[in-house]
Enzyme design. Structure first.
Site, PDB file in Angstrom:
ATOM      1  N   ASP A   1      -3.291   2.842  -5.835  1.00 29.95           N
ATOM      2  CA  ASP A   1      -2.169   2.313  -4.800  1.00 29.95           C
ATOM      3  C   ASP A   1      -1.759   1.689  -3.635  1.00 29.95           C
ATOM      4  OD1 ASP A   1      -3.695   3.450  -3.650  1.00 29.95           O
ATOM      5  OD2 ASP A   1      -3.167   4.382  -2.342  1.00 29.95           O
ATOM      6  N   GLU A   2      -2.851   0.123  -4.865  1.00 30.34           N
ATOM      7  CA  GLU A   2      -2.692  -0.449  -3.418  1.00 30.34           C
ATOM      8  C   GLU A   2      -2.122  -2.061  -4.604  1.00 30.34           C
ATOM      9  OE1 GLU A   2      -5.416  -0.511   0.238  1.00 30.34           O
ATOM     10  OE2 GLU A   2      -5.836  -1.205  -1.929  1.00 30.34           O
TER      11      GLU A   2
ATOM     12  N   ASP B   1       0.195  -1.041   0.255  1.00 30.05           N
ATOM     13  CA  ASP B   1      -0.283   0.301   0.076  1.00 30.05           C
ATOM     14  C   ASP B   1       0.788   0.838  -0.374  1.00 30.05           C
ATOM     15  OD1 ASP B   1      -3.080   0.503   1.659  1.00 30.05           O
ATOM     16  OD2 ASP B   1      -1.284   2.044   0.744  1.00 30.05           O
TER      17      ASP B   1
END
Length: 377
Positions: A120-121, A19
């Site tokens: 973003d993950e 993350d």
DNA sequence: AATACCGGCGAGT
DNA sequence: TCATACTCGCCGGTATT
């Protein structure tokens, strides 16, 4: 195989969750190092008036002062009005996408099973690489963290567990710049005392419903009567709730094809109707371009209307022939909006705040190789 | 009975 | 007015076959 190597089937994988910390704001910090020690607030300006819109994300300095995702920009400015160093920036999604792509390549290079779940993950199943050995998995995790820091100067958080759910719970438990391992034996002791609302997938509504049933803690949900859960949540969601409370998740780490996409904008003013062409044409052409660049057609076209009461209304239509034409999308969307307004015109005081178009039922366009008729035989 | 379609809702980034 | 822009998944109702 020796006895000591035996694992429950469900514990036989090792999954890493990555993350990127406060991603949009961190992108801006890396682009301009001078803002790193200031509150940074990433804004989505709606353009209706000065500072109308919402906060997309904020760095941890801003968060510590109460500025978080989703709050009105005006409120964020009020909170930070005495901090002359505070930085408010418009969201620059194109830039964040470029940074994201480079980072995702780094993550992907560390394992064979990769899944990006948002800008973003991402998850990496390193069962093959680590042989279900958590020490080796940790080394992969460290190398991801270092790789991202070295090449992009970005901090991230890492979570490691026996499946995506546990890895996700691990990564969420220590942020920012975290590194958390929930080995199979530790999962219960971590999850059990948590309120159910802390579980990934259980939000405020579900938490309240469970609370009303006398289920407040994960340990209680983990042993809840399956029949009762199914009666309240359906035959699919009911069992799933019990599974996540037990840290169980069989979903594989796989890249999934995109299923739908949408474009939506805030109208200049709430309106009972609007000029379809003005508002919808840019949305249609954006969607059409994206279809075209991905070599996809869509068979379902829908509209999204968000009312002045912030209620979401949708209408959609399945079309007989898949299309990627912007004109076609615009035409259908206009018809749907027209019918929607006609349908709702009697509803007193109903106005539209935001309007959008969604397309779904995507299919790849098969471009036959030229001159190879045999392919069709 | 099985499947497709539709609109609402919930959750998450 | 203070309230963005997305994506995914499930639910129940209804229509279609």
């Amino acid at each position: 195989m020796s006895e000591s190597c035996q694992l429950a089937a469900e514990d036989s994988r090792v999954v890493i969750a990555v993350d990127l910390d406060y991603f949009y704001a961190q992108c801006e910090e890396v682009r301009d190092l001078s803002i790193k020690n200031k509150p940074v607030v990433i804004c989505v300006f709606s353009g209706r008036s000065e500072d109308s819109g919402a906060v997309s994300t904020a760095n941890y300095i801003a968060r510590s002062l109460g500025v978080k995702s989703g709050i009105p920009i005006r409120l964020a400015k009020r909170i930070l009005r005495e901090d002359s160093t505070a930085v408010f920036l418009p969201m620059d999604i194109e830039y964040y996408r470029i940074v994201s792509e480079r980072i995702m390549e780094i993550i992907q290079s560390k394992g064979r099973k990769f899944e990006q779940t948002s800008i973003d993950e991402a998850y990496l199943d390193v069962t093959t690489e680590a042989g279900a050995d958590y020490e080796r998995a940790e080394m992969v995790g460290r190398s991801i963290k270092e790789g991202i820091l070295t090449s992009e100067k970005m901090a991230c958080s890492i979570g490691i567990g026996k499946n995506k759910l546990v890895a996700k719970m691990a990564v969420d438990s220590h942020k920012p710049n975290g590194f958390t391992v929930f080995s199979p034996g530790k999962v219960r002791s971590f999850l059990d005392p948590l309120p159910v609302g802390k579980l990934f997938g259980i939000g405020p509504k579900t938490e309240e419903k469970l609370r009303a049933m006398g289920i407040a803690l994960v340990s209680e949900l983990a042993k809840a009567n399956p029949k009762t859960l199914s009666d309240h949540f359906g035959k699919n969601l009911g069992p799933t709730l019990r599974e996540i409370a037990n840290g169980e998740d069989n979903s594989p780490v796989v890249e999934k094809p995109i299923e739908q996409f949408s474009r939506i904008i805030t109208l200049k003013k709430d309106a009972q109707t609007f000029d379809f062409k003005d508002v919808l044409a840019p949305l249609s052409s954006d969607l059409s371009e994206k279809l075209s660049s991905s070599n996809l057609n869509c068979k379902s076209i829908g509209i999204i209307a968000i009312t002045n009461q912030l209620k979401i209304k949708t209408r959609s239509r399945t079309i007989p022939f898949p299309t990627q034409s912007g004109d076609e999308i615009l035409k259908i969307a206009s018809e749907l909006f027209f019918a929607f307004f006609d349908e709702e015109k009697s509803v007193d005081g109903l106005k539209i705040r935001r309007a959008g178009i969604r397309i779904a039922d995507l299919s790849p366009i098969t471009t036959p190789k030229s001159g190879t008729l045999e392919d069709f035989v």
